[in-house]
Design an enzyme around this catalytic site. Sequence first.
Site, short mmCIF file in Angstrom:
data_model
loop_
_atom_site.label_atom_id
_atom_site.label_comp_id
_atom_site.label_asym_id
_atom_site.label_seq_id
_atom_site.Cartn_x
_atom_site.Cartn_y
_atom_site.Cartn_z
N SER A 1 0.84 -1.21 0.00
CA SER A 1 0.00 0.00 0.00
C SER A 1 0.87 1.25 0.00
O SER A 1 2.00 1.24 0.51
CB SER A 1 -0.88 0.02 1.25
OG SER A 1 -1.55 1.25 1.36
N TYR B 1 -1.40 0.11 10.50
CA TYR B 1 -1.58 -0.49 9.17
C TYR B 1 -0.40 -0.10 8.28
O TYR B 1 0.20 -0.95 7.60
CB TYR B 1 -2.91 0.01 8.57
CG TYR B 1 -3.15 -0.38 7.14
CD1 TYR B 1 -3.66 -1.64 6.82
CD2 TYR B 1 -2.92 0.52 6.10
CE1 TYR B 1 -3.90 -1.99 5.49
CE2 TYR B 1 -3.17 0.18 4.77
CZ TYR B 1 -3.65 -1.08 4.47
OH TYR B 1 -3.90 -1.43 3.16
N1 LIG Z 1 -8.87 -0.80 -0.72
C1 LIG Z 1 -7.84 0.02 -0.58
O1 LIG Z 1 -8.00 1.25 -0.54
C2 LIG Z 1 -6.43 -0.53 -0.49
C3 LIG Z 1 -5.37 0.38 -0.65
C4 LIG Z 1 -4.06 -0.09 -0.55
C5 LIG Z 1 -3.83 -1.44 -0.32
N2 LIG Z 1 -4.88 -2.31 -0.17
C6 LIG Z 1 -4.56 -3.71 0.10
O2 LIG Z 1 -5.12 -4.54 -0.92
C7 LIG Z 1 -5.39 -5.83 -0.38
C8 LIG Z 1 -6.81 -6.21 -0.74
O3 LIG Z 1 -7.69 -5.29 -0.09
P1 LIG Z 1 -9.14 -4.90 -0.65
O4 LIG Z 1 -9.17 -3.45 -0.79
O5 LIG Z 1 -9.47 -5.75 -1.79
O6 LIG Z 1 -10.03 -5.21 0.64
P2 LIG Z 1 -10.90 -6.48 1.03
O7 LIG Z 1 -11.95 -6.67 0.01
O8 LIG Z 1 -11.29 -6.27 2.45
O9 LIG Z 1 -9.84 -7.68 0.91
C9 LIG Z 1 -9.06 -8.16 1.95
C10 LIG Z 1 -8.99 -9.65 1.78
O10 LIG Z 1 -8.18 -10.24 2.80
C11 LIG Z 1 -8.88 -11.38 3.30
N3 LIG Z 1 -8.42 -11.74 4.62
C12 LIG Z 1 -8.21 -10.94 5.69
N4 LIG Z 1 -7.78 -11.67 6.73
C13 LIG Z 1 -7.73 -12.97 6.30
C14 LIG Z 1 -7.37 -14.19 6.90
N5 LIG Z 1 -6.97 -14.24 8.18
N6 LIG Z 1 -7.43 -15.33 6.17
C15 LIG Z 1 -7.85 -15.30 4.88
N7 LIG Z 1 -8.21 -14.16 4.25
C16 LIG Z 1 -8.15 -13.02 4.96
C17 LIG Z 1 -10.33 -10.93 3.29
O11 LIG Z 1 -11.19 -12.03 3.47
P3 LIG Z 1 -12.75 -11.81 3.87
O12 LIG Z 1 -13.44 -11.45 2.56
O13 LIG Z 1 -13.15 -13.15 4.37
O14 LIG Z 1 -12.79 -10.73 4.89
C18 LIG Z 1 -10.37 -10.31 1.90
O15 LIG Z 1 -10.45 -11.31 0.92
C19 LIG Z 1 -5.14 -5.75 1.12
O16 LIG Z 1 -3.86 -6.27 1.41
C20 LIG Z 1 -5.15 -4.25 1.39
O17 LIG Z 1 -4.37 -3.91 2.51
C21 LIG Z 1 -6.18 -1.89 -0.27
#
Ligand SMILES: NC(=O)c1ccc[n+]([C@@H]2O[C@H](COP(=O)([O-])OP(=O)(O)OC[C@H]3O[C@@H](n4cnc5c(N)ncnc54)[C@H](OP(=O)(O)O)[C@@H]3O)[C@@H](O)[C@H]2O)c1
Length: 264
Positions: free
Chosen positions: A157, A170
């Site tokens: 990120s 975070y």
């Molecule tokens: N959205 C943003 O603005 C943003 C910006 C920068 C970086 N990111 C990074 O991008 C990545 C994806 O995020 P996203 O935005 O797509 O959000 P998201 O939809 O909340 O995705 C996070 C994923 O991680 C999974 N997860 C969390 N803990 C877990 C565990 N213990 N075991 C298995 N799965 C687990 C969640 O599963 P569940 O569906 O079961 O909860 C979900 O599939 C993350 O690493 C996040 O930090 C996001």
Amino acid sequence: MSLEPVNEVALPKRDASHTPRRVLVLGATSGIAEATTRIWAREGANLFLVGRNAQRVASVAADLKTRGAAYVDTAVADLDDVDGHPELLARAITSLGGLDVAYVAVGILGEQPTAEQDVNHALHILHTNLTVPVSLLTWLANFCVKQGRGTLAVLSSVAGDRGRKSNYVYGSSKAGLSAFLAGLRNRIDREGVTVLTIKPGPVKTGMTVNMKGSEKFADPNKVAEQIVSAVEKRKDVLYTPSIWALIMLVIRAIPERVFKGLNL
Ligand SMILES: NC(=O)c1ccc[n+]([C@@H]2O[C@H](COP(=O)([O-])OP(=O)(O)OC[C@H]3O[C@@H](n4cnc5c(N)ncnc54)[C@H](OP(=O)(O)O)[C@@H]3O)[C@@H](O)[C@H]2O)c1
């Protein structure tokens, strides 16, 4: 007169010859991962999806099959359980018959105010966002080095580029992850293995849905297109949307004595 079906969204034409054939997705129910795997599915990829919610994993798998994935297999696992990683990863690679891309999307935002008071919450954020990817990637990197090829594409990120009071727990987990990926790349790029560090700015997904101004955040489909292209081009680091490379250049350049007084 063209007779295109009215509900079909016009998709950009892409040359699918560089599409990875065998992709392992860790955190497959992630909004960003789902948007990315839809592109690969459309191009006929073979996918192995790992998530912790059985129902959501099954529904993502069914959707990707209808979109054209040649093969979809799944595993339900809580990735916080690092002891289970070796068996899970070996099973996934056997199912796919090899590995071209491992896509690591697992992550939690956590709650900064809670993390400031409750060290267990802070440690949980660090565990899921740093220890878990380190465990997965150590195994996967050694597998890829043995086969002399492969891509490890990992969602870090922009938050890891500089600690801010609004999300420094975070942010520190992502800073650790970005540093780990830089070192891993430095170790294994020469072995034919690509390590792609993906640094998204704020993206509209389940993770950010309750954040102020989230309706203005980036569209996950646009971010996914840039990720797919960066994988194809074997890039090292991707800021997405691209403007975030410039924003973070400026943010990193602010002197600490000024930065510490800002409300960021
Ligand atoms: N959205 C943003 O603005 C943003 C910006 C920068 C970086 N990111 C990074 O991008 C990545 C994806 O995020 P996203 O935005 O797509 O959000 P998201 O939809 O909340 O995705 C996070 C994923 O991680 C999974 N997860 C969390 N803990 C877990 C565990 N213990 N075991 C298995 N799965 C687990 C969640 O599963 P569940 O569906 O079961 O909860 C979900 O599939 C993350 O690493 C996040 O930090 C996001």
